[in-house]
Design an enzyme around this catalytic site. Sequence first.
Site, PDB file in Angstrom:
ATOM      1  N   LYS A 110      -0.784   7.441  -6.220  1.00 53.92           N
ATOM      2  CA  LYS A 110      -0.663   7.144  -7.651  1.00 53.92           C
ATOM      3  C   LYS A 110       0.588   7.737  -8.258  1.00 53.92           C
ATOM      4  O   LYS A 110       1.143   7.181  -9.202  1.00 53.92           O
ATOM      5  CB  LYS A 110      -1.896   7.642  -8.412  1.00 53.92           C
ATOM      6  N   LYS A 193      -5.645  -2.489  -0.472  1.00 53.13           N
ATOM      7  CA  LYS A 193      -6.967  -2.445  -1.115  1.00 53.13           C
ATOM      8  C   LYS A 193      -7.004  -3.361  -2.343  1.00 53.13           C
ATOM      9  O   LYS A 193      -6.015  -3.437  -3.069  1.00 53.13           O
ATOM     10  CB  LYS A 193      -7.175  -0.976  -1.522  1.00 53.13           C
ATOM     11  N   LYS A 196      -7.374  -2.767  -9.340  1.00 55.47           N
ATOM     12  CA  LYS A 196      -7.041  -3.264 -10.678  1.00 55.47           C
ATOM     13  C   LYS A 196      -5.565  -3.068 -10.976  1.00 55.47           C
ATOM     14  O   LYS A 196      -5.026  -3.665 -11.893  1.00 55.47           O
ATOM     15  CB  LYS A 196      -7.911  -2.618 -11.750  1.00 55.47           C
TER      16      LYS A 196
END
Length: 332
Positions: A110, A193, A196
């Site tokens: 992230k 993966k 969103k």
Amino acid sequence: MRVVSGIQPTGNLHLGNYLGAIMRWAKMQDEGECLFFLADLHAITVHNDPAELTANVRGMAAALIACGIDTERSILFNQARVSAHAELAWLLNGTARIGWLNRMTQFKEKSGKNREGASVGLYVYPVLMAADVLLYQATHVPVGEDQKQHLELARDLAAKFNTDFGVDLFTLPEPLIGETAARIMSLRDGTAKMSKSDPSDMSRINLSDDSETIAQKIRKAKTDAEPLPATMAELADRPEARNLVGIFAAFAGRTADEVLADYAGSGFGAFKPALAELTVETLRPIRERYLELLAHPSEIDAILARGAERAAVLARPTLEGAYAALGLPRGG
Ligand code: TYM
């Protein structure tokens, strides 16, 4: 058995969330006492528009109820309404080790190349997650594969706190990861993966997608030209095919090998329409209920407020125990 799990309130619940976690949450309500929450305190570790965040908390609550979370039997709330989450996370920060957090792959993913510019919250995110489950003495935490490392940290943290302070305060939570849908992949890239944050909406199926959109996304999902084999083992090098078979199996409540036994020798021309129909028909009633619930935001707020009251009562003894173990005087 006490089941606790959470989900970040983003605008959309996608198929990875549903098959990897929420569908199993709904089933677990028959097996134990369940607490489910919207992780809005986790959501602020990256920038969120405040009005959007408020709306997303309601929207995600509606989605969970539509997926079968029964707010009479289970406790549904948002973290921010129960201050014990933030408090315990702070208390645990004294026990969590920097070395443990440095190993977290989600932080690395992230924060990417901009590590110095990432928020401190994103870094200590797993400590808040540990607080989320330890507060309630969770025994089982149903999650997708991507959260496994965070839960291992929660177990390490619980064990170290208990040992360091000579208490038997925290229960070590067991991650429960499904067999068929632990990691649902992007429809555009079988090695990434479903998420969103993927910029392409074609990569995921959202709970809010209408039937035509779902069918189109499945039709256009990346695949290969080979027919399907008879076993999953033979799909080892075909990630896109493996993913679609896994989705089918999860919806059908069967193993992937059972699904392949039916489709061995068929191409995607036959398999995709069957998968589209199964997906559309399963999601249709959920979407309808979701849209209905969204029209009544004050009812959702009341459900979350009531859930938070119930959760706060359950959280209190553990929080008080943590303050006491640390030698921190409380109260008047
Ligand atoms: P979140 O909001 O990213 O995802 C919610 C749940 O969905 C699962 N999931 C998937 N499963 C299979 N395939 C996928 N492609 C996929 N994408 C997401 C996740 O594993 C998760 O179970 N940090 C957590 C929220 C959280 C939490 C907690 C979870 C906060 N505190 C305490 C458990 C216990 C998160 O961001 O999940």
